[in-house]
Every structure is written in C-alpha cells, then in structure tokens.
Design a protein around this motif. Structure first.
Motif, PDB file in Angstrom:
ATOM      1  N   SER A  90      33.001  36.883  47.288  1.00 19.46           N
ATOM      2  CA  SER A  90      32.296  38.133  47.589  1.00 19.46           C
ATOM      3  C   SER A  90      33.288  39.236  47.947  1.00 19.46           C
ATOM      4  CB  SER A  90      31.309  37.913  48.740  1.00 19.46           C
ATOM      5  OG  SER A  90      30.258  37.064  48.337  1.00 19.46           O
ATOM      6  N   CYS A 141      34.326  42.747  45.840  1.00 15.35           N
ATOM      7  CA  CYS A 141      34.354  44.089  46.427  1.00 15.35           C
ATOM      8  C   CYS A 141      35.696  44.769  46.178  1.00 15.35           C
ATOM      9  CB  CYS A 141      34.076  44.016  47.926  1.00 15.35           C
ATOM     10  SG  CYS A 141      32.384  43.538  48.360  1.00 15.35           S
ATOM     11  N   GLU A 199      30.994  43.193  54.979  1.00 16.43           N
ATOM     12  CA  GLU A 199      31.181  41.802  54.540  1.00 16.43           C
ATOM     13  C   GLU A 199      32.158  41.061  55.441  1.00 16.43           C
ATOM     14  OE1 GLU A 199      33.076  38.504  52.328  1.00 16.43           O
ATOM     15  OE2 GLU A 199      33.982  40.375  53.042  1.00 16.43           O
ATOM     16  N   TYR A 209      26.715  33.839  57.225  1.00 19.86           N
ATOM     17  CA  TYR A 209      27.487  34.286  56.063  1.00 19.86           C
ATOM     18  C   TYR A 209      27.615  33.179  55.023  1.00 19.86           C
ATOM     19  CZ  TYR A 209      31.411  36.112  53.333  1.00 19.86           C
ATOM     20  OH  TYR A 209      32.209  36.534  52.313  1.00 19.86           O
ATOM     21  N   MET A 242      25.450  34.699  52.038  1.00 17.91           N
ATOM     22  CA  MET A 242      26.273  35.620  51.264  1.00 17.91           C
ATOM     23  C   MET A 242      26.743  34.952  49.971  1.00 17.91           C
ATOM     24  SD  MET A 242      27.333  38.645  50.963  1.00 17.91           S
ATOM     25  CE  MET A 242      26.930  39.291  52.569  1.00 17.91           C
ATOM     26  N   THR A 276      26.216  39.933  46.236  1.00 19.48           N
ATOM     27  CA  THR A 276      27.289  40.925  46.209  1.00 19.48           C
ATOM     28  C   THR A 276      27.225  41.759  44.937  1.00 19.48           C
ATOM     29  OG1 THR A 276      28.690  39.412  47.483  1.00 19.48           O
ATOM     30  CG2 THR A 276      29.776  41.238  46.366  1.00 19.48           C
TER      31      THR A 276
END
Length: 375
Positions: free
Chosen positions: A61, A65, A128, A139, A143, A148
């Motif tokens: 994730s 990003c 995040e 998380y 996640m 994401t």
C-alpha cells in the motif's frame, strides 16, 4: 481591453529584456525538468522492484502511494516544462505558440491537477503510515492494496474534476508574470466563480498540508512510544532504535520540504485574493513602474513567481525525501562516518561486516514497523 494592454506591454517589456534575461532564465525550467525526470524515474524503478518482491506484501500500500506520487510528479513535469521552455525560445511571447488561448487553459489544468494531486497523495501516505504505526491490528486486517488503488483513483478523479471547473465557466486561468506560464487568476472578481475557485484551491492545499503534518507528528509519537516499550540491550531493541531514528528523520524531512515548498504559494494566493491582485497585472502595470501601487504589484508578482517555482521544486524533492534519501543516504551515513574515523584495517573490516549484516536486516526491520505489537 485588458488582454490587449497585457499583450502590448508584454511585447514592450520583451523588446528590452529578452536579450539579457531569456538565455539565463531558460536554464531554470530545463534544469528542473531534467533533475525531476531523473529522480522520479529512479524512484519508480525502485518502487517497481520492491513491489514485485514477495517479502514486501505488507508494504504494498505504501509502495503504491510512493509510486503514484512519483508518477504524478513525473507526468506533470513532462506536460508543463516543454511548454515553458518553448515560450522562452519564442522570446517570452506566449501568443506565438498559443494563438487560440487553449494551451493556457491546458497548462492551468495541469498545474492545478498535479499540484493538488501531489499534496493529497502526500496526505494519503501520511495517513497510511499513521495507521500502520498507531493501529497495526486494524491496518493488517483492513488495509488491502485494492483499497489503496481505489483511494488513489478517487483522488485523481476528484482533483481533475476540480481543475476542469474553469473550462466549465467557473473560474479562470490566465497568463502569469513573466508570461511563461498559466495559473489560477487571483484578482478577477468579474469572472463567475473565480474567487470561489481560487480560494478553494488555496484552502484545499493548506488543509492537505495540515493533515500531512498532523499525521506525521502522530506517527513520530507512535514510533517513539513503541521504541521505548522495546528498550533494552538486545539486538532487536537496537534495531528498533536505529529504525525509529531513520524514520523520524525521514518524516521531519518530509514536513520541512512540504512547508518550505508549498506554504509561500498558498499563503501568497490568499493575500493576493484579498487585495484583488493577479500576477498578470504585472504586465499591465509595466507601463508605469515608478508608481507606488505598481511597485507593490510587481513585488507581489515576483514573489508569486518565486513561490510557484518553489512549489514546482517539490516535484523534484518528493522522490528523495520519500524513498531515495532513506534508501541511499540514511542507511549509509553512520557506516561511512565510521569508515572515515577508523584508522586500522581491522576496524574497517568490522565496519564492512556490520554493513553486510545491516543490509540483510533492512528488509526485516521495515516489516517490523507494520507488525502488530504483541500484548
């Protein structure tokens, strides 16, 4: 009428200034484009290699990003820098490469889209990391990379729709001093929705900065607390102390870069909106530069040009503060310092052995940041 005066004064100014300034000024966009392309391309390469590794499942994730931010910065430079360079080559005469005015609108959309996207992606990464450190159980369970990807897609789409508002008649993009770029007009209250558009951009940018700074502070606090709970003389404790120090330095660097690069532009935009001054007014006021009001306008416009250059500099610094700085510099600094300070061959061999052992532990240490803390 104002557009004709702007074009006339711009041509007058170019006649006297091109020979002295054009050849020097063009080096700035060329340098920024080259350095930005190198840094972001290198960052994308490292992200792709790390993303393909199976042991980096927990970091995907965050890698998505970082990759999205590097791609956004790189694509933004590829779309805007060639236009700026072309204007310089045309003698600072925008109308020579954009007689219809459509290129100015395109340039403004790119500046708004890629500027806000970079800020919101920085906020997404800060959120995040804060979740990974402060709430690792949640998380690890929620996640996912699919979440994401959806979040990144939503950010891009919303920012692009916002940037297209002037095309739909809400707000306006105008040429800015010294006529080599286009951006949001900050002084045209007659244009429908222009003040709303300009103020919203500045407020969204400041809000994104505050979110990023707040989340990074929370992450730093969480790291320090977890490091204290693991304090001791064991090897694991020392690894946590080292990794915490590296991460804190990286986060502090991120906050400093964002504040230095973006705060001047956003604050100056609000100031120019309140005083109804736009950067393109510099061209119109060039006829009478000795007047006090004209000098104030030129001062604001020069500051505005410097501020937008600083914001553009953030595209170059992003890959370094988010990825390359930590990967290349932070992990080597202490070992290089030891190698310089140690005189004996035996000590240097020990340093090399420590370097090899440290490199093997780097991956495990990064994964430890995201593992749920044992109760």
């Amino acid at each position: 009428m104002l557009d004709s005066n702007v074009s006339k004064s711009l041509r007058q100014g170019n006649a006297t200034k091109n020979s002295g300034c054009g050849s020097v000024s063009i080096g700035f966009p060329i340098t920024m484009m080259i350095t930005g392309m190198v840094g972001n391309t290198l960052a994308l390469t490292l992200v792709y290699i790390s993303y393909r590794k199976k042991e980096n499942q927990r970091k995907r994730s965050f890698l998505l990003c970082i990759g999205s931010l590097a791609f956004t910065d790189l694509f933004g430079q590829l779309l805007t820098s060639p236009i700026v360079i072309s204007v310089y080559q045309a003698g600072l005469k925008w109308e020579h490469i954009d007689s219809s005015g459509n290129l100015c609108a395109f340039f403004g959309v790119c500046m708004t889209t890629f500027g806000l996207c970079a800020l919101f992606l920085a906020s997404a990464m800060a959120i995040e990391r804060a979740l990974a450190i402060t709430n690792p159980h949640w998380y690890s369970n929620h996640m996912k990379t699919s979440v994401t990807k959806q979040t990144l897609a939503v950010i891009w789409c919303l920012v692009l729709l916002f940037a297209l508002l002037p095309i739909a008649g809400v707000g306006k993009y105008t040429r800015q001093w010294p006529g080599t770029w286009c951006f949001i007009s900050t002084g045209d209250r007659e244009v429908p929705g222009n003040m709303f558009f300009a103020i919203t951009f500045a407020v969204l940018g400041i809000f994104s900065l505050l979110v990023t700074l707040s989340c990074n502070v929370v992450t730093i606090r969480g790291l320090i607390i977890r490091c204290k709970t693991k304090s001791g003389t064991s090897q694991s404790s020392k690894q946590w102390e080292r990794l915490t120090t590296e991460t804190v330095i990286q986060l502090l660097g991120i906050m400093c870069v964002l504040l230095i690069c973006w705060s001047p532009l956003l604050v100056l935009m609000l100031r120019m909106i309140s005083t109804q001054v736009s950067s393109h007014d510099c061209n119109a006021s060039a006829v009478g530069p000795d007047q006090p009001s004209s000098r104030d306008v030129h001062l604001d416009c020069n500051f505005f040009l410097t501020a937008i250059r600083m914001a553009s500099l953030n595209q170059i610094l992003d890959p370094w503060v988010y990825l390359l700085l930590r990967e290349i510099l932070l992990r080597k600094f202490c070992l290089v310092a030891n190698a310089v300070s140690n005189c004996s061959v035996e000590d240097r061999k020990k340093s090399q052995t420590a370097l090899d052992a440290l490199n093997k532990q780097n991956q495990d240490d990064d994964n430890n940041l995201e593992k749920p803390q044992s109760s």
